[in-house]
Scaffold this active site. Structure first.
Site: not given
Ligand code: NAD
Length: 284
Positions: A53, A97, A120
């Site tokens: 990422k 994460q 997200d």
């Protein structure tokens, strides 16, 4: 003749366009988009995802800041960090994460991230707006699936879309995205009886299961569009999907490979969400 949907090439094209867009926006606002990525613990797979990422952000001119915290970090400490990032004007996107260690409540973390910075698309406000068909930050993997269909001029309107898997990450948000595009949607899961006969009805068949090659020739309608979200590692280290790729190539009209299909699109959609959140922050 079956057409391969090349997620890798599409992702590369989108990232090149995003790179140009970011430089133009930086000239306009005087600010660069910023993404904060939080990693708690040292799970090897998560470390790779976070590194990927960071690299993807660099490639399009997004500033990424990784916060690598020890596995012993308390929920309170993590929440305080999120509060700080929520207030930080240089940070436009925040992601934590997953999975986080067991002593931390995932829902508490996801709900603490400001919906405006929730790149997200997991915050209940964004989930709710997706259900309502309103503008929102959407989960990256299903959004990547929709982007691929769009890029190949595959319009879900009126088509029967069969989704295999009902996870919060992929299957459930995809139901809404498909409905919002006027598809007729059927969702199947681990308790579904006679999976093959239902899958066979799908004009668009999306597998997001995590069972290697669960979807075979018997599951695919002649000429269907087959999207394989699954990523499974075989004993010899090779990555395979939830769909038998040979069968898909023979029966489908369009199909995604593993690797080089949905995978590269997921991070690309994270970049897209971060740019969206940044544009929203400056009203541009
Ligand atoms: P999950 O484990 O959260 O959900 C799996 C779903 O599959 C569940 O709803 C379950 O009911 C269903 N299922 C399990 N066995 C089944 C069966 N035999 N028949 C029908 N349904 C069954 O998984 P997830 O997070 O949605 O991920 C699914 C797959 O997609 C995994 O392989 C994962 O690695 C992959 N994935 C890929 C990306 C990407 O970027 N390409 C992103 C996320 C997930």
């Amino acid at each position: 003749m079956s057409t391969l949907i090349d997620g890798k090439a599409l992702a590369a094209k989108m990232r090149a366009q995003m790179g140009e867009e970011v430089e133009n926006l930086v000239k306009e606002t005087g600010k660069r988009p910023g993404l904060a990525v939080i990693l708690v613990g040292a799970d090897p797979a998560s470390q790779i995802y976070v590194r990927n990422k960071e690299k993807a952000c660099e490639s399009v001119g997004i500033l990424s800041t990784a916060h690598r915290l020890s596995a012993e970090t308390s929920e309170e400490e993590l929440l305080k960090l999120i509060d700080r990032l929520n207030e930080d004007p240089e940070i436009h996107g925040i992601l934590c994460q997953l999975p986080v260690p067991d002593h931390i409540c995932t829902d508490n973390i996801l709900q603490r991230i400001s919906p405006q910075k929730d790149v997200d698309g997991f915050h209940p406000i964004n989930v709710g707006n997706l259900v309502l068909g309103k503008e929102c930050l959407m989960p990256c993997t299903p959004a990547g699936v929709m982007e691929m269909l769009n890029a190949y001029n595959i319009d879900p309107e009126g088509q029967h879309c069969v989704i295999v898997g009902r996870s919060t990450l992929v299957g459930k948000p995809l139901i809404q995205m498909m409905l919002n595009k006027n598809a007729t949607v059927t969702v199947t899961h681990s308790r579904t009886r006679d999976l093959a006969s239902i899958c066979c009805q799908g004009d668009i068949l999306v597998a997001a299961v995590g069972v290697p090659e669960l979807i075979g020739r018997d599951h695919i309608k002649q000429g269907a569009v087959v999207i394989d979200v699954g990523i499974n590692r075989r004993e010899d280290g090779k990555l395979i999907g939830d769909v038998d790729g040979v069968a898909a190539a023979e029966v489908a009209s369009y199909y995604t490979p593993v690797a080089g299909g949905v995978g590269p699109m997921t991070i690309t959609m994270l970049l897209k969400n971060t740019i969206r959140a940044y544009k929203n922050a400056y009203g541009v």
